[in-house]
Design a protein around this motif. Structure first.
Motif, PDB file in Angstrom:
ATOM      1  N   LEU A  84       0.656  -1.173  -0.052  1.00  0.00           N
ATOM      2  CA  LEU A  84       0.328   0.717   0.249  1.00  0.00           C
ATOM      3  C   LEU A  84       0.532   1.168   0.204  1.00  0.00           C
ATOM      4  N   GLY A  85       1.937   1.293   0.049  1.00  0.00           N
ATOM      5  CA  GLY A  85       2.887   2.535   0.288  1.00  0.00           C
ATOM      6  C   GLY A  85       2.989   3.404   1.536  1.00  0.00           C
ATOM      7  N   ILE A  86       2.430   2.671   2.575  1.00  0.00           N
ATOM      8  CA  ILE A  86       2.461   3.544   4.019  1.00  0.00           C
ATOM      9  C   ILE A  86       3.680   2.986   4.098  1.00  0.00           C
ATOM     10  N   MET A  87       4.327   1.782   4.001  1.00  0.00           N
ATOM     11  CA  MET A  87       6.154   1.583   4.996  1.00  0.00           C
ATOM     12  C   MET A  87       6.749   0.875   3.447  1.00  0.00           C
ATOM     13  N   SER A  88       8.722   1.217   3.973  1.00  0.00           N
ATOM     14  CA  SER A  88       8.697   1.336   2.313  1.00  0.00           C
ATOM     15  C   SER A  88      10.182   0.351   2.530  1.00  0.00           C
ATOM     16  N   LEU A  89      10.567  -0.368   1.624  1.00  0.00           N
ATOM     17  CA  LEU A  89      12.246  -1.228   1.728  1.00  0.00           C
ATOM     18  C   LEU A  89      12.914  -0.190   1.699  1.00  0.00           C
ATOM     19  N   SER A  90      14.077  -0.559   1.893  1.00  0.00           N
ATOM     20  CA  SER A  90      15.256  -0.131   2.587  1.00  0.00           C
ATOM     21  C   SER A  90      16.851  -1.107   1.015  1.00  0.00           C
ATOM     22  N   ASP A  91      16.676  -1.024   0.301  1.00  0.00           N
ATOM     23  CA  ASP A  91      17.684  -1.939  -0.355  1.00  0.00           C
ATOM     24  C   ASP A  91      17.276  -3.263  -0.401  1.00  0.00           C
TER      25      ASP A  91
ATOM     26  N   ALA B  37       7.029   7.273  12.375  1.00  0.00           N
ATOM     27  CA  ALA B  37       6.364   6.795  12.323  1.00  0.00           C
ATOM     28  C   ALA B  37       5.078   7.752  11.674  1.00  0.00           C
ATOM     29  N   SER B  38       5.417   9.174  12.057  1.00  0.00           N
ATOM     30  CA  SER B  38       4.495  10.273  11.624  1.00  0.00           C
ATOM     31  C   SER B  38       4.220  10.447   9.982  1.00  0.00           C
ATOM     32  N   ILE B  39       5.489   9.925   9.334  1.00  0.00           N
ATOM     33  CA  ILE B  39       4.721   9.485   7.521  1.00  0.00           C
ATOM     34  C   ILE B  39       4.402   8.404   7.207  1.00  0.00           C
ATOM     35  N   ALA B  40       4.380   7.253   8.094  1.00  0.00           N
ATOM     36  CA  ALA B  40       3.683   6.349   8.534  1.00  0.00           C
ATOM     37  C   ALA B  40       2.452   5.802   8.510  1.00  0.00           C
ATOM     38  N   PHE B  41       2.400   6.707   9.176  1.00  0.00           N
ATOM     39  CA  PHE B  41       1.201   7.498  10.098  1.00  0.00           C
ATOM     40  C   PHE B  41       0.188   8.144   9.596  1.00  0.00           C
TER      41      PHE B  41
END
Length: 800
Positions: free
Chosen positions: A758-765, A779-783
């Motif tokens: 859903l694009g709420i959290m992202s991956l790193s590499d 956390a604020s960005i994810a919220f």
């Protein structure tokens, strides 16, 4: 970027264009390109309150209301002004009149409804002037929302301003030149947490360059740009004074300071949890001063249907007349005897029954018990009245008493009368006897004698006399003592003593001076020069509020005996500034505190200085605004780890639309049963954690929550998916293709797949990093992304 600026100018223009197109759909007036037109085919502005030459008769309401416009013409006009869909049929129509300053206005009210399979799915209510055809009111109620709310808003308040002005130009264009937007009315300083927002815009009448707030046009639009309601409150018969020698702004502020009388009051914050106790505050309700003389300008007020009285400066006694009854256990017979001794029951009163009751006092958490007692009054072998009383079964104090039935004094012609002075004395004597330990703190409120002048006892009915409780001179606003005396017999008709069981300090606390309190309150208010209307209505010798006057006129219950006096005054009025929450002024510390929680707050919306220019500035400031993240010396500390308590507060606030959450049982203070052994009732997170557990956002588990513990990405993914309502689905992780490099380290594979998908959290590499602690900024960005996706995923419910 400020909190109020959610979209760039390009997006705002696009949103406004979309919303403008939406105004041409159902329930909205078609908007022409030329918004400067004087209302198109709408009637000319009302110039008088008189009807047309050939009035019809409005018979829909059953009253003979003369109108120039028939019901069918009224419906035709409304369908021109407001695009009512064909599936909406006229359900009802009525005609009536309402009072103006000099005369009255006739109007038509029509109600259109939509039915689907025999069930009502929507209604449109509208009214117009029955002589001129001017649209007066319009409101939409729909049980079928057209689309789920979009977050952020398609149409924000700035867009809504342009749309509202266009709409007014279509339905009341000739009034536009006399209108100015009240920039503060309907504004919420807190940014929304949902797309389901209603924008309320009020345009007030301006006369001689001065605002007249009593006359206005108000428009409500949803965040899609649809007009939901229109209200026009306008009176052309008002005569405005023209004053030349008006006080300057500086002189007006001096006059207001001199007229201000801040009052000490004991209050109780609404949802203070385990800290529930009286708070000593300084109150200074808004008032006005005459713009020429500087004298305080009062308005006509009603209290309980009667004109407000004057509070005696002296209490009922100089010292207590007795001791407070000790808690014990009163029998039914003792309770009954106390009532019959205190109050004069009519002859023929027969005791019927007693009921014992217990309850938990929400102010203290203590168990209370009382007796409810009932009598019937018999006359000539038939029941003709009754009496009821409630007695505290622990102290024996009578909490309330009420009796009704025939007047023993006889017929109206021969009935003796009791004067107001005698009634007040009897009420005072009664309260001294029933509440002797409080006599030195109770002040009688003497009703104004003018309202009883030249009236017979049977016209007066009862004298209503209340008492104000003061502790060390501070008004205890939540206590109530009241006595009603029959004006014919002099008997007590009712008695009420509602006294909260709080302990107050033995000595008056050191408090701010009155001048210091005024200084702080002047920071809360703006001083505005404006016209103010003061209308007094009298009927049958009694003052009446305008709402009751209009109801009685519509019902045909008021004759030409109604007396009215309307004056318009030019005043400097105190008006509250925009604040993000209800507050009170702590009389001891001088701090502003939240009326919700009692916690220290500020009049301005808090902002984090270290968030400015940060990559997560918008979402961090959102969290700070809702106090989900605390500030230290004005800093939010974006790189620090988020705690479990803070993250839960964020998610619960989202589910409540940002409103304070008061978990059921909190008002019982420390008696509230905590679900977790490490989150007590006095914790700042108590209500949020309790609500989260009750809604299955978190599990009780072993009874420990660890509110200060850090949150891993794996844990945050599960919480977000639970908040979205997909956790049961996510637990079937075989349904999801998880191709993260660190898949083997992830406990909540289905949840991580959902939040990344859903694009709420992202991956790193290519890695999810499940064990990595989440920072406040992350956390604020994810919220914030969660709020967006929640709106996108919301579907309309299936309707049959």
């Amino acid at each position: 970027m400020t909190l109020s600026n959610w979209k760039g100018n390009g997006k705002r223009k696009a949103a406004a264009a979309i919303a403008l197109a939406m105004l041409t759909t159902a329930w909205a007036v078609p908007v022409s390109a030329d918004t400067s037109a004087a209302g198109g085919s709408l009637p000319a502005k009302v110039e008088s309150g008189e009807g047309a030459a050939n009035p019809g008769t409005g018979a829909a309401s059953g009253a003979n209301v003369k109108t120039a416009i028939s019901k069918s013409k009224a419906e035709s006009l409304l369908r021109q002004y407001v695009s009512i869909p064909e599936e909406y049929t006229l359900q009802g129509a009525s005609s009536g009149t309402s009072k103006l300053a000099d005369g009255s206005r006739s109007y038509w009210t029509l109600n259109f409804i939509k039915r689907v399979n025999g069930k009502q799915r929507g209604s449109i209510y509208a009214s117009l002037d029955a002589n001129t055809g001017q649209l007066l009111n319009f409101r939409v109620y729909s049980d079928e929302p057209s689309a789920p709310p979009v977050y952020p808003l398609k149409v924000d308040r700035e867009d809504a301003k342009a749309l509202a002005k266009t709409f007014i130009g279509q339905v009341a264009g000739t009034y536009l030149g006399e209108l100015r937007l009240n920039e503060s009315f309907g504004v919420s300083l807190l940014p929304p947490l949902t797309g389901a927002v209603i924008h309320t815009l009020r345009y007030e009448r301006v006369v001689n360059g001065i605002f007249f707030p009593a006359n206005y046009i108000q428009v409500e639009l949803d965040s899609d740009g649809h007009v939901q309601s229109f209200e026009m409150n306008w009176d052309e018969t008002i005569v405005f004074p023209k004053e030349n020698d008006i006080l300057s702004d500086a002189e007006a502020e001096d006059a207001i300071r001199k007229a201000a009388a801040p009052q000490l009051r004991y209050i109780v914050p609404y949802n203070a949890g385990g800290k529930l106790e009286p708070a000593l505050s300084y109150a200074l309700p808004a008032f006005a001063v005459d713009a020429v003389t500087g004298e305080r300008s009062e308005v006509f007020q009603f209290y309980g249907g009667l004109r407000g009285g004057k509070v005696s400066e002296k209490p009922l006694s100089d010292k207590p007349l007795g001791t407070k009854p000790r808690a014990g256990k009163q029998s039914e017979d003792a309770a009954r005897e106390a009532v019959e001794k205190a109050f004069s029951l009519p002859g023929g009163a027969v005791f019927q029954q007693a009921t014992y009751n217990e309850y938990v006092d929400e102010t203290t958490g203590k168990t209370r018990s009382y007796w409810d007692l009932n009598w019937t009054i018999e006359k000539d072998g038939r029941e003709s009245g009754g009496a009821w009383a409630s007695v505290d079964s622990q102290s024996g104090v009578i909490r309330s008493f009420y009796q009704y039935g025939p007047n023993e004094a006889g017929s109206a012609a021969s009935s003796p009368s009791i004067t107001l002075e005698s009634a007040v004395k009897k009420a005072e004597d009664t309260v001294r006897k029933q509440l002797p330990w409080l006599a030195h703190e109770l002040h009688v409120v003497v009703p104004e004698a003018e309202q009883y002048k030249d009236r017979k006892p049977e016209e007066i009915g009862n004298y209503s006399i209340s008492f104000e409780h003061r502790v060390h001179g501070a008004v205890v606003e939540y206590d109530r003592v009241y006595v009603s005396i029959d004006a014919r017999s002099g008997n007590i008709q009712s008695f009420e003593a509602s006294i909260a069981d709080y302990v107050y300090p033995a000595q008056k606390p050191a408090v701010l001076s009155a001048d210091e309190a005024i200084d702080r309150w002047m920071g809360f208010y703006d001083t505005k020069l404006q016209y103010r209307m003061n209308t007094q209505y009298w009927w049958d010798g009694e003052p009446m509020p305008i709402e009751k006057v209009n109801v009685m006129i519509a019902a045909g219950e008021i004759s030409e005996d109604l007396k009215q006096k309307t004056t318009v005054e030019l005043v400097y009025q105190l008006t509250s500034k925009q604040v993000h929450e209800s507050v009170y002024l702590d009389a001891v510390t001088g701090d502003w505190r939240s009326m919700e929680t009692g916690e220290k707050t500020a009049l301005e919306l808090p902002r984090a200085t270290d968030a400015e220019g940060h990559w997560a500035e918008q979402s961090l400031q959102l969290m700070v605004a809702y106090k989900a993240l605390d500030l230290e010396d004005g800093k939010v500390r974006p790189n620090e780890a988020i705690t479990r308590g803070e993250l839960i507060k964020m998610l619960v606030l989202a589910s409540s639309g940002g409103r304070y959450v008061a978990y059921e049982g909190m008002s019982s203070g420390n008696q509230a049963k905590a679900m977790f052994n490490d989150v007590a009732a006095d914790s700042a997170y108590f209500s949020y954690v309790q609500a989260a557990a009750a809604s299955n956002l978190i599990d009780v588990g072993d009874g420990s929550f660890n509110p200060d513990g850090k949150v891993s990405r794996d844990e945050m993914a599960e919480l977000i998916v639970r908040a979205l309502g997909y956790n049961s689905l996510a637990n079937n992780d075989h349904l999801f293709k998880v191709s993260f490099k660190d898949e083997a380290d992830i406990d909540n594979k289905g949840q991580s797949a959902i939040v990344v998908g859903l694009g709420i959290m992202s991956l790193s590499d290519g890695r999810f990093q499940p064990d990595k602690q989440v920072t406040r900024a992350e956390a604020s960005i994810a919220f914030y992304r969660y709020l967006q996706k929640r709106a996108e995923l919301q579907e309309n419910s299936l309707r049959m």
